[in-house]
Design a protein around this motif. Structure first.
Motif, short mmCIF file in Angstrom:
data_model
loop_
_atom_site.label_atom_id
_atom_site.label_comp_id
_atom_site.label_asym_id
_atom_site.label_seq_id
_atom_site.Cartn_x
_atom_site.Cartn_y
_atom_site.Cartn_z
N ARG A 9 0.86 -1.19 0.00
CA ARG A 9 0.00 0.00 0.00
C ARG A 9 0.89 1.23 0.00
O ARG A 9 1.80 1.35 0.83
CB ARG A 9 -0.92 0.03 1.22
N ASP A 10 0.61 2.16 -0.91
CA ASP A 10 1.42 3.36 -1.05
C ASP A 10 0.67 4.60 -0.59
O ASP A 10 -0.55 4.70 -0.74
CB ASP A 10 1.85 3.57 -2.51
N SER A 11 1.43 5.56 -0.07
CA SER A 11 0.87 6.88 0.24
C SER A 11 1.10 7.79 -0.96
O SER A 11 1.61 7.37 -2.00
CB SER A 11 1.56 7.46 1.48
N ASP A 12 0.71 9.05 -0.81
CA ASP A 12 0.94 10.03 -1.87
C ASP A 12 2.26 10.78 -1.68
O ASP A 12 2.56 11.71 -2.43
CB ASP A 12 -0.21 11.05 -1.91
N THR A 13 3.04 10.36 -0.70
CA THR A 13 4.31 11.02 -0.39
C THR A 13 5.48 10.22 -0.94
O THR A 13 5.53 9.00 -0.75
CB THR A 13 4.48 11.18 1.13
N SER A 14 6.39 10.88 -1.62
CA SER A 14 7.56 10.18 -2.16
C SER A 14 8.59 9.95 -1.05
O SER A 14 8.67 10.73 -0.09
CB SER A 14 8.19 10.97 -3.29
N CYS A 15 9.36 8.89 -1.19
CA CYS A 15 10.43 8.62 -0.22
C CYS A 15 11.43 9.77 -0.21
O CYS A 15 11.95 10.15 0.84
CB CYS A 15 11.13 7.31 -0.58
N THR A 16 11.70 10.33 -1.37
CA THR A 16 12.68 11.42 -1.48
C THR A 16 12.25 12.64 -0.69
O THR A 16 13.06 13.27 -0.01
CB THR A 16 12.89 11.79 -2.96
N SER A 17 10.97 12.99 -0.75
CA SER A 17 10.50 14.17 -0.01
C SER A 17 10.43 13.89 1.48
O SER A 17 10.57 14.79 2.31
CB SER A 17 9.13 14.60 -0.53
N ALA A 18 10.22 12.63 1.87
CA ALA A 18 10.13 12.28 3.28
C ALA A 18 11.49 12.31 3.95
O ALA A 18 11.63 12.81 5.08
CB ALA A 18 9.50 10.90 3.45
N VAL A 19 12.52 11.79 3.26
CA VAL A 19 13.88 11.76 3.81
C VAL A 19 14.83 12.16 2.69
O VAL A 19 15.47 11.31 2.06
CB VAL A 19 14.24 10.37 4.37
N PRO A 20 14.96 13.46 2.41
CA PRO A 20 15.73 13.93 1.25
C PRO A 20 17.17 13.45 1.21
O PRO A 20 17.69 13.17 0.12
CB PRO A 20 15.66 15.46 1.39
N ARG A 21 17.84 13.35 2.35
CA ARG A 21 19.26 13.02 2.31
C ARG A 21 19.51 11.57 1.94
O ARG A 21 20.64 11.19 1.64
CB ARG A 21 19.94 13.36 3.63
N TRP A 22 18.46 10.76 1.89
CA TRP A 22 18.59 9.38 1.46
C TRP A 22 18.14 9.19 0.01
O TRP A 22 18.02 8.06 -0.47
CB TRP A 22 17.77 8.46 2.37
N ALA A 23 17.90 10.29 -0.70
CA ALA A 23 17.32 10.23 -2.05
C ALA A 23 18.10 9.33 -3.00
O ALA A 23 17.52 8.63 -3.84
CB ALA A 23 17.20 11.63 -2.63
N SER A 24 19.42 9.30 -2.89
CA SER A 24 20.24 8.53 -3.81
C SER A 24 20.06 7.02 -3.65
O SER A 24 20.43 6.25 -4.53
CB SER A 24 21.72 8.88 -3.64
N ARG A 25 19.46 6.60 -2.53
CA ARG A 25 19.31 5.16 -2.28
C ARG A 25 17.89 4.66 -2.57
O ARG A 25 17.61 3.48 -2.41
CB ARG A 25 19.67 4.82 -0.83
N PHE A 26 17.00 5.55 -2.97
CA PHE A 26 15.63 5.14 -3.27
C PHE A 26 15.48 4.83 -4.74
O PHE A 26 16.13 5.45 -5.59
CB PHE A 26 14.62 6.24 -2.89
N THR A 27 14.59 3.89 -5.05
CA THR A 27 14.27 3.64 -6.44
C THR A 27 13.47 4.82 -6.98
O THR A 27 12.82 5.54 -6.23
CB THR A 27 13.45 2.35 -6.59
N THR A 28 13.54 5.04 -8.27
CA THR A 28 12.89 6.18 -8.90
C THR A 28 11.40 6.22 -8.58
O THR A 28 10.69 5.23 -8.70
CB THR A 28 13.08 6.13 -10.43
N GLU A 29 10.93 7.38 -8.13
CA GLU A 29 9.52 7.62 -7.85
C GLU A 29 8.95 6.71 -6.76
O GLU A 29 7.73 6.52 -6.68
CB GLU A 29 8.68 7.47 -9.13
#
Length: 207
Positions: A51-71
């Motif tokens: 189940r997904d929310s409308d919030t991206s992982c990147t916006s939730a924890v920006p400094r970990w953005a490089s480790r998240f899959t796209t979108e």
């Protein structure tokens, strides 16, 4: 009552999947797939992974953005502490039986306080308060979940015996799979009779 094909009750272990059957009428868990993080006599801890929310992982924890899959979106991990964030990571090239942390990570045990704590095989908990550079490159996918699922002593066993959940093996790819079809996909890769449930209609009146 919804009639569901019966499989033997399997005791879950860390790293297993709990797959909700149509007998489970709680809307918090309707057609959910739960990754089990810990299962002890004192209770069970898991996180809903489909189940997904409308919030991206990147916006939730920006400094970990490089480790998240796209979108990648923050998952709705469960009704317990929904504002709390929990992260799981999947590694590449490690056999399911190994329980060592990725090479070079600081965590050599669950008490080491490092960035990685193995749950089972290729999936582990990731400490979001740590520096992302400390997470070994072997961890190829990190997902964040808001909230988690929890059961008290004996509670999950009762639900298993009532036919509300099935317990299956997980794969590392489950963390990054299409959440809209994961319930069906997990069932479809099982043997009969569980595989039959993958064709269960969305509208129960049509069954």
């Amino acid at each position: 009552m919804v009639e569901v094909v019966v499989t033997p009750v399997r005791v879950p272990a860390a790293g297993d999947l709990l797959v909700a059957t149509p007998r489970l009428v709680d809307p918090n868990f309707d057609r959910t797939v739960v990754f089990v993080i810990d299962h002890q006599q004192a209770g069970t801890l898991g996180v809903v992974i489909n189940r997904d929310s409308d919030t991206s992982c990147t916006s939730a924890v920006p400094r970990w953005a490089s480790r998240f899959t796209t979108e990648a979106a923050v998952g709705l991990g469960g009704p317990v502490e929904p504002q709390g964030l929990l992260a799981l990571g999947a590694t590449a090239g490690r056999s399911a039986g190994e329980r060592q942390p990725p090479a070079g990570s600081r965590a050599e045990s669950s008490e080491a306080g490092g960035v990685w704590r193995t749950v089972n095989g290729e999936v582990g908990l990731v400490d979001l308060t740590a520096d992302p550079s400390e997470l070994d490159a072997a961890v190829v996918a990190v997902r964040i979940y808001g909230g988690h699922a929890g059961w008290g002593p004996g509670q999950l066993r009762g639900e298993l015996q009532a036919g509300c959940w099935w317990v299956f093996d997980s794969t590392p790819g489950d963390l990054t799979a299409d959440t809209t079809t994961l319930w069906y996909d997990v069932l479809a890769r099982q043997s009969l009779p569980a595989r039959l449930l993958a064709r269960y209609p969305d509208d129960r009146a049509l069954n």
